[in-house]
Design an enzyme around this catalytic site. Structure first.
Site, PDB file in Angstrom:
ATOM      1  N   ARG A 109      10.386  -0.615  -0.525  1.00 45.28           N
ATOM      2  CA  ARG A 109       9.978   0.717  -0.991  1.00 45.28           C
ATOM      3  C   ARG A 109      10.968   1.263  -2.028  1.00 45.28           C
ATOM      4  O   ARG A 109      10.570   1.866  -3.021  1.00 45.28           O
ATOM      5  CB  ARG A 109       9.874   1.663   0.205  1.00 45.28           C
ATOM      6  CG  ARG A 109       9.340   3.036  -0.128  1.00 45.28           C
ATOM      7  CD  ARG A 109       8.829   3.704   1.152  1.00 45.28           C
ATOM      8  NE  ARG A 109       8.767   5.150   1.062  1.00 45.28           N
ATOM      9  CZ  ARG A 109       7.731   5.820   0.558  1.00 45.28           C
ATOM     10  NH1 ARG A 109       6.694   5.196   0.086  1.00 45.28           N
ATOM     11  NH2 ARG A 109       7.755   7.144   0.540  1.00 45.28           N
ATOM     12  N   HIS A 154      10.014   2.192  -5.809  1.00 48.58           N
ATOM     13  CA  HIS A 154      10.174   3.564  -6.299  1.00 48.58           C
ATOM     14  C   HIS A 154      11.074   3.623  -7.536  1.00 48.58           C
ATOM     15  O   HIS A 154      10.976   4.559  -8.321  1.00 48.58           O
ATOM     16  CB  HIS A 154      10.678   4.472  -5.189  1.00 48.58           C
ATOM     17  CG  HIS A 154       9.583   4.865  -4.248  1.00 48.58           C
ATOM     18  ND1 HIS A 154       9.676   5.881  -3.341  1.00 48.58           N
ATOM     19  CD2 HIS A 154       8.327   4.362  -4.101  1.00 48.58           C
ATOM     20  CE1 HIS A 154       8.534   5.995  -2.665  1.00 48.58           C
ATOM     21  NE2 HIS A 154       7.708   5.071  -3.103  1.00 48.58           N
ATOM     22  N   HIS A 211       2.132  -2.908   2.368  1.00 52.49           N
ATOM     23  CA  HIS A 211       2.069  -2.108   3.595  1.00 52.49           C
ATOM     24  C   HIS A 211       1.820  -2.958   4.832  1.00 52.49           C
ATOM     25  O   HIS A 211       1.705  -2.413   5.929  1.00 52.49           O
ATOM     26  CB  HIS A 211       1.009  -1.001   3.463  1.00 52.49           C
ATOM     27  CG  HIS A 211       1.411   0.122   2.558  1.00 52.49           C
ATOM     28  ND1 HIS A 211       0.527   1.054   2.083  1.00 52.49           N
ATOM     29  CD2 HIS A 211       2.622   0.462   2.026  1.00 52.49           C
ATOM     30  CE1 HIS A 211       1.169   1.923   1.306  1.00 52.49           C
ATOM     31  NE2 HIS A 211       2.437   1.575   1.242  1.00 52.49           N
ATOM     32  N   TRP A 244       1.132   0.023   9.581  1.00 50.75           N
ATOM     33  CA  TRP A 244      -0.206  -0.353   9.137  1.00 50.75           C
ATOM     34  C   TRP A 244      -0.694  -1.602   9.867  1.00 50.75           C
ATOM     35  O   TRP A 244      -1.882  -1.896   9.860  1.00 50.75           O
ATOM     36  CB  TRP A 244      -0.204  -0.648   7.637  1.00 50.75           C
ATOM     37  CG  TRP A 244      -0.044   0.534   6.725  1.00 50.75           C
ATOM     38  CD1 TRP A 244      -1.063   1.211   6.116  1.00 50.75           C
ATOM     39  CD2 TRP A 244       1.158   1.165   6.281  1.00 50.75           C
ATOM     40  NE1 TRP A 244      -0.553   2.220   5.334  1.00 50.75           N
ATOM     41  CE2 TRP A 244       0.800   2.212   5.415  1.00 50.75           C
ATOM     42  CE3 TRP A 244       2.533   0.954   6.540  1.00 50.75           C
ATOM     43  CZ2 TRP A 244       1.744   3.040   4.793  1.00 50.75           C
ATOM     44  CZ3 TRP A 244       3.468   1.773   5.920  1.00 50.75           C
ATOM     45  CH2 TRP A 244       3.075   2.799   5.066  1.00 50.75           C
ATOM     46  N   ASP A 246      -5.114   3.841   1.294  1.00 49.92           N
ATOM     47  CA  ASP A 246      -5.359   2.495   1.833  1.00 49.92           C
ATOM     48  C   ASP A 246      -6.854   2.312   2.061  1.00 49.92           C
ATOM     49  O   ASP A 246      -7.455   1.326   1.631  1.00 49.92           O
ATOM     50  CB  ASP A 246      -4.635   2.300   3.180  1.00 49.92           C
ATOM     51  CG  ASP A 246      -3.127   2.445   3.091  1.00 49.92           C
ATOM     52  OD1 ASP A 246      -2.514   1.733   2.275  1.00 49.92           O
ATOM     53  OD2 ASP A 246      -2.563   3.268   3.851  1.00 49.92           O
TER      54      ASP A 246
END
Ligand code: HEM
Length: 286
Positions: free
Chosen positions: A32, A36, A171, A206, A235
C-alpha cells in the site's frame, strides 16, 4: 553505452527489507505504501515532481499525513532506519522494492522491477491531497458512482480498465481498519487472532488468507457468499461494470493469467512519474 552499476547496495537493502517483512508480516502495508507513492501521478502534468508518482515523496510529513496514508508512518520510520545504512539507494526505489518483495514473499509472481528512480529532495515535492481513489462515495472528484471514480483516477495515471481490475487484485492481501480508512470492522473471524508470528490482529480482510497472494480476491468477489469478508464499492463494481467484469471473471478462473498480468501492471505502476538517474533504468540481478 551500458553503465556499470554496483548492485551490492541494492542487494543489501533487499536483505534488510526482507527481514523487516518477515518479522512484522507487514507485506500488505508495504504494498500500500509503494502504491500510494506511485498513485499520485497525473499524466497531464509533465514537470517533476509536480506530476507526482514513484518519487519517494510519501515519506515526508505533508504527504504521509494525507488521510489516505493513515497507518503508514511507522513503516516509514522503519524504512528510514534501513535506508540510513544504504544512502546509495533512493527511497523511491526502496519503496517499490519493498512492495515487490512483499508480493513475491507472499507467494505472488516475480515482479521484474527496474531501478534508478530519483527522490524528490524536499518537502515541496509532496503531491496534492486527493489524487488517490476512495473506496466508497461520496467521491472527492464528484463521480456519481464507483466505476466513474475508478476511471477518473486511474486513467489520469495512464492506466486502463484491465489494469484497474488486475491491480485491485492486490486486495487479496491485507485489511481495512475503521480507525484508518473508516472501512471494515474492528475484527472478523479471519483477523481476530495472529495468523503468523509478528502479524497484528484486527480489521476486515478481503480474503480468508490475507497474507497469501493468490487469486482468491476475484473468487471471493464472484461468489460474495461470505459476510465476514470485505467488499468495498470500488471492489464490487469490478463484477458489475460491463468492461471490468470480463477481466475480473478471467482472473477468478485463471490464476496464472492473473499473476502474469499483475506483474506487468505492477512494474508499470512502480514507474509512474519516476525520474531516472543517468543511465537508469537499471536491470539488476539481486
Ligand atoms: C482501485 C482502487 C482502490 C481503492 C479504492 C483502495 C482502497 C483501499 C482501502 C480503503 C484500504 C484500507 C486501508 C486501511 O483501512 O488501512 C486499502 C488497503 C489496501 N490496499 Fe487498496 N485500494 C485501491 C487500489 C489498490 C491498489 C492498486 C493496490 C496495490 C497494487 C492496493 C493495495 C492495498 C493493500 C495491500 C491494502 C491492505 C493494507 C493493509 O493491510 O494495511 N489497493 N485499499
Amino acid at each position: 553505452s551500458v553503465m556499470a552499476i554496483d548492485p551490492s547496495p541494492y542487494a543489501a537493502v533487499k536483505k534488510d527489507l526482507l527481514e523487516l517483512i518477515l518479522t512484522k508480516r507487514c507485506n500488505p502495508l508495504m504494498i500500500r505504501l509503494a502504491w500510494h507513492d506511485s498513485g499520485t501521478y497525473d499524466k497531464n502534468i509533465s514537470s517533476f515532481p509536480e506530476r507526482g508518482g514513484a518519487n519517494g515523496s510519501v515519506r515526508f510529513k505533508p504527504e504521509c499525513d494525507h488521510a489516505a496514508n493513515a497507518g503508514v508512518i511507522n513503516l516509514v520510520h522503519m524504512i528510514n532506519e534501513i535506508k540510513e545504512h544504504h544512502p546509495q539507494v533512493s527511497f523511491a526505489d526502496t519503496f517499490q522494492l519493498a512492495s515487490a518483495l512483499s508480493i513475491e514473499e507472499a507467494g505472488g509472481p516475480k515482479i521484474p522491477l527496474r531501478f534508478g528512480r530519483v527522490d524528490v529532495g524536499e518537502q515541496t515535492g509532496c503531491a496534492k491531497e486527493g489524487r488517490l481513489p476512495g473506496g466508497g462515495g461520496p467521491y472527492p472528484d464528484g463521480a456519481p458512482d464507483a466505476a466513474t471514480h475508478l476511471r477518473n483516477v486511474f486513467h489520469r495515471m495512464g492506466l486502463n480498465d484491465q489494469e484497474i481490475v488486475v491491480l485491485s487484485g492486490a486486495h487479496t492481501l491485507g485489511r481495512a481498519y475503521p480507525s484508518r480508512s473508516g472501512f471494515g470492522k474492528d475484527k472478523t473471524k479471519y483477523t481476530d487472532k495472529a495468523v503468523a508470528e509478528g502479524a497484528t490482529v484486527g480489521g476486515s480482510s478481503w480474503t480468508k488468507e490475507w497474507l497469501k497472494f493468490d487469486n482468491s480476491y476475484f473468487k471471493g468477489l464472484k461468489q460474495q457468499d461470505d459476510e465476514h469478508l470485505l467488499v468495498l464499492e470500488t471492489d464490487g463494481v469490478l463484477m458489475t461494470d460491463p468492461k471490468f467484469k470480463p477481466w475480473a471473471i478471467k482472473y477468478a478462473e485463471d490464476e496464472k493469467l492473473f499473476f502474469e498480468d499483475y506483474a506487468k501492471a505492477q512494474v508499470k505502476l512502480s514507474e509512474l512519474g519516476s525520474k531516472w538517474a543517468p543511465g537508469a533504468p537499471y536491470v539488476l540481478d539481486i
